[in-house]
Design an enzyme around this catalytic site. Structure first.
Site, mmCIF file in Angstrom:
data_model
loop_
_atom_site.group_PDB
_atom_site.id
_atom_site.type_symbol
_atom_site.label_atom_id
_atom_site.label_comp_id
_atom_site.label_asym_id
_atom_site.label_seq_id
_atom_site.Cartn_x
_atom_site.Cartn_y
_atom_site.Cartn_z
ATOM 1 N N HIS A 439 0.812 -1.218 0.000
ATOM 2 C CA HIS A 439 0.000 0.000 0.000
ATOM 3 C C HIS A 439 0.845 1.266 0.000
ATOM 4 O O HIS A 439 0.318 2.353 -0.246
ATOM 5 C CB HIS A 439 -0.928 0.006 1.220
ATOM 6 N N ASP A 640 3.907 9.338 -1.237
ATOM 7 C CA ASP A 640 2.740 8.607 -0.743
ATOM 8 C C ASP A 640 2.406 7.485 -1.715
ATOM 9 O O ASP A 640 2.482 7.677 -2.935
ATOM 10 C CB ASP A 640 1.539 9.551 -0.618
#
Length: 731
Positions: A439, A640
């Site tokens: 993730h 991110d």
């Protein structure tokens, strides 16, 4: 059955809870008394040869004075073992926690709004009771208490929230009845067989600490999930059981052979109509709703995406319970309760052994892998002991996956905490397919290979049949790392296994919430605060990867370079507390708060505060309404994996009058959301210029890019992500 063991064992340690077990509940602990019959029964039990009796209670030390006076030699663990009495002397296992004053004050303020609510302060815990509150208001006080406590706990990581019967308790993580049981073992004869009897959720810590052949008895009128093997319906039945034990021990083996007549299994053994076809493994499990009719608990996008898949495949979700216990690693399998209204799937959880929270989770995961994967090499800390604990934890996860789902189940591993699990499953001869989803980002080779175990770790990742990542950039970095560290063969395996499958959200939920969320309270104050000004919004966890200080500097440059916006815009930064036990995060909070003060001091006026900084969390409905109010959403992480705030903002907009998304080019979302205003978050002047352009953009200019972004968000949903990954895994 263990009854013969209880009757014939040379030594038995009987650990008994007080309220709801040995004596009936009363409206307050002060009103619950040990009557003469109970006292006589305890005295008889204590007199039986080979039996040691200990009391383990959540009561304050001051509320067991009656027992002290009746039984001067009785060992007592009060406040879940924080206070311990042996040989007539009390000692404290933990120091008092003065920080509890803060949460006590907040809970007392909440209790004042609900007649009948009671706040009980102890040395290392605070408990809010609502047993005497009107039942129609139980949901209201429960929700409010959870929000207050969870937000506070983000900055007090040594404490935890514990739901108890018609109450909620905040306590030190080490203040639990498992620790009390360990202490009572230490003062009982060596090798004593333990009998543990209790009624509350806090007693589960005793039950889970029992060893093979020992006996746990839940006291409950109706069956519920428990780690105890047996159940008695109430205190009168407990008295009859203890009477049986006294008589059986005194006349063995005649009475002991038949066993007690009233006791029954605490739970029916789980029977699955089919074998589990899918096991999802993550570091933590999603929160479990309590059994019985409940308010609908809000869940995140990952949970809502995986629940239907697990239900369709008779699946299991396995992960850490959040607790640290001795010995730990005991699997507890729990089928979902149909009355909660959530899709049916099975939860499999376990506790960490002592030290794993610090060494595995807070240590290697959060202070080595997290900064490394996000490219912050100066924040990385490598300790051999923590790496060894990481390897041990991954081995344990693999073993427990096999125990829960069998060797043939498909397995889907979630995120960087568990990168070695695929390798460990292969070593255990697992025959099902194994997938891994990362993730977070994967860094370039020159950063990744600063990890002393870089080659071993990436080789283990490539032992999975499928490796999913959020964007092509992360996929390219992973393939380059495989080529650089494992050669051509490693590169070939990476190209064969790595796939870009972006995570999404459930956009309909945000679209609906943006219209139906609350309009009063805090949002009403937001609208009043804006006073017709345009809102620039930032929403992030407080993490150095999110670029919050850089974002504030860019906003300051906007006010400096484009002074016409002074008094016409307001910047609201919502920072959700996180990882406050790590010193770097406390330093980051101080830095952010200092910047906010500097900007407001430099540019603020009597009727205008440029920056509103909110260090707290909000529920989804409130966030969706806040997104809809914002003219600009500033999503500028330094790095991110994806960043779902960008997608939540787009989903919450009015399609006929949308706001503008200003998005960092260094997050995974930028790869598909190309019509956002893409910026370099390290370039404050550039971000300020894009903010100025976004604020000036006409409605006609805003609608076309928003439509394109909306198409991406409604295409790359959470459910589409889950389906795409599993289809690829099974192809």
């Amino acid at each position: 059955m263990p009854w013969q063991q209880l009757v014939t064992a040379p030594h038995v340690l009987a650990v008994i809870d007080l309220d709801g077990t040995l004596i009936p509940f009363a409206p307050t602990p002060q009103e619950a008394r040990v009557d003469s019959d109970t006292a006589a029964l305890l005295a008889e039990l204590m007199a039986v040869p080979g039996v040691t009796v200990g009391i383990s209670t959540g009561r304050q030390r001051e509320l067991v004075v009656e027992l002290e006076q009746l039984f001067p030699a009785l060992p007592i663990a009060a406040e879940h073992g924080v206070w311990r009495r042996s040989e007539g002397m009390w000692s404290a296992a933990l120091a008092a926690i003065p920080q509890l004053d803060e949460i006590e004050a907040s809970l007392r303020a909440l209790a004042a709004k609900h007649p009948g609510a009671l706040v009980e302060r102890k040395s290392c815990s605070v408990c809010l009771h609502w047993r005497r509150v009107d039942a129609a208001h139980h949901d209201l006080i429960t929700v409010a208490a959870e929000v207050i406590v969870d937000e506070w706990l983000e900055t007090h990581q040594q404490l935890e929230r514990l739901p108890v019967i018609e109450a909620l308790e905040v306590r030190h993580r080490a203040a639990h009845k498992g620790g009390a049981l360990s202490w009572l073992r230490s003062i009982a004869p060596p090798g004593a067989c333990v009998l543990a009897i209790g009624d509350d959720i806090t007693d589960e810590d005793m039950f889970v600490s029992l060893r093979e052949g020992e006996v746990g008895i839940l006291v409950a009128e109706h069956a519920r999930r428990t780690q105890a093997q047996f159940r008695l319906p109430g205190p009168p039945a407990v008295h009859r059981f203890l009477r049986w034990l006294i008589d059986a021990r005194n006349s063995q083996p005649l009475l002991g052979a038949s066993g007690p007549t009233e006791i029954e299994p605490a739970r029916v053994a789980r029977k699955r109509s089919v074998e589990a076809r899918l096991v999802v493994a993550s570091n933590r499990l999603p929160a479990a709703p309590a059994p019985g009719p409940q308010r609908q608990r809000e869940v995140g996008g990952l949970v809502s995406a995986l629940m239907p898949v697990l239900a369709e495949t008779s699946g299991i979700w396995l992960g850490w319970s959040g607790a640290e216990r001795d010995p730990g690693l005991r699997l507890r399998v729990e089928d979902s309760d149909p009355s909660t209204g959530t899709p049916a799937f099975t939860r499999a959880q376990f506790d960490y052994p002592p030290t794993w929270r610090e060494r595995f989770y807070a240590g290697f995961c959060n202070q080595a892998l997290w900064p490394l994967l996000h490219g912050f090499t100066t924040r990385v800390r490598y300790h051999d002991d923590e790496w060894n604990c990481y390897a041990d934890a991954n081995h344990a996860y693999a073993r427990l996956i096999g125990e829960a789902g069998g060797r043939s189940a498909d397995v889907w591993i979630q995120d960087f905490h568990l990168m070695l699990v695929g390798r460990e499953l292969r070593r255990a001869n697992h025959t099902g397919r194994i997938g891994f989803y990362l993730h977070v980002p994967w860094p370039p080779l020159d950063i990744w290979e600063t990890l002393p175990w870089a080659a071993e770790a990436i080789a283990a990742v490539l032992d999975h049949d499928l490796v999913g990542v959020q964007s092509k950039r992360w996929a390219d970095n992973m393939i380059a790392s495989a080529r650089g560290l494992l050669g051509a063969e490693g590169e070939g395996r990476a190209r064969d296994r790595v796939r870009v499958i972006p995570v999404g959200i459930d956009p309909e939920r945000f679209a609906e919430s943006s219209l139906s969320g609350p309009t009063g309270g805090e949002l009403g104050s937001f609208e009043a605060m804006l006073g017709g000004r345009q809102l620039i919004l930032g929403v992030d966890r407080l993490d150095y990867s999110k670029g919050i200080p850089e974002r504030l500097e860019a906003f300051a440059r906007l006010l400096e370079q484009f002074p016409e916006w002074r008094g016409k815009v307001s910047f609201v930064q919502v920072s959700v507390p996180t990882r406050s036990e790590v010193p770097e995060y406390a330093e980051l909070r101080s830095r952010v708060e200092a910047l906010v003060g500097r900007i407001n001091g430099a540019y603020g006026e009597a009727d205008w505060t440029p920056v509103r900084y909110l260090y707290r969390s909000y529920d989804q409905a409130t966030l969706a309404r806040l997104y809809r109010l914002a003219a600009v959403c500033l999503v500028t992480p330094l790095c991110d994996g994806m960043n779902l705030v960008a997608k939540e903002y787009v989903a919450s907009q009015d399609p006929e009058n949308p706001g503008v998304l200003v998005l960092s080019k260094f997050c995974g979302a930028a790869e598909r959301m190309t019509l956002a205003q893409l910026v370099n978050p390290y370039h404050a002047d550039g971000v300020a210029a894009e903010l100025d352009a976004a604020l000036r953009m006409s409605r006609e200019d805003r609608i076309p890019p928003h439509r394109a972004l909306r198409t991406v968000v409604w295409t790359d949903t959470a459910s589409a992500w889950a389906k795409s990954f599993l289809d690829a895994l099974r192809a």
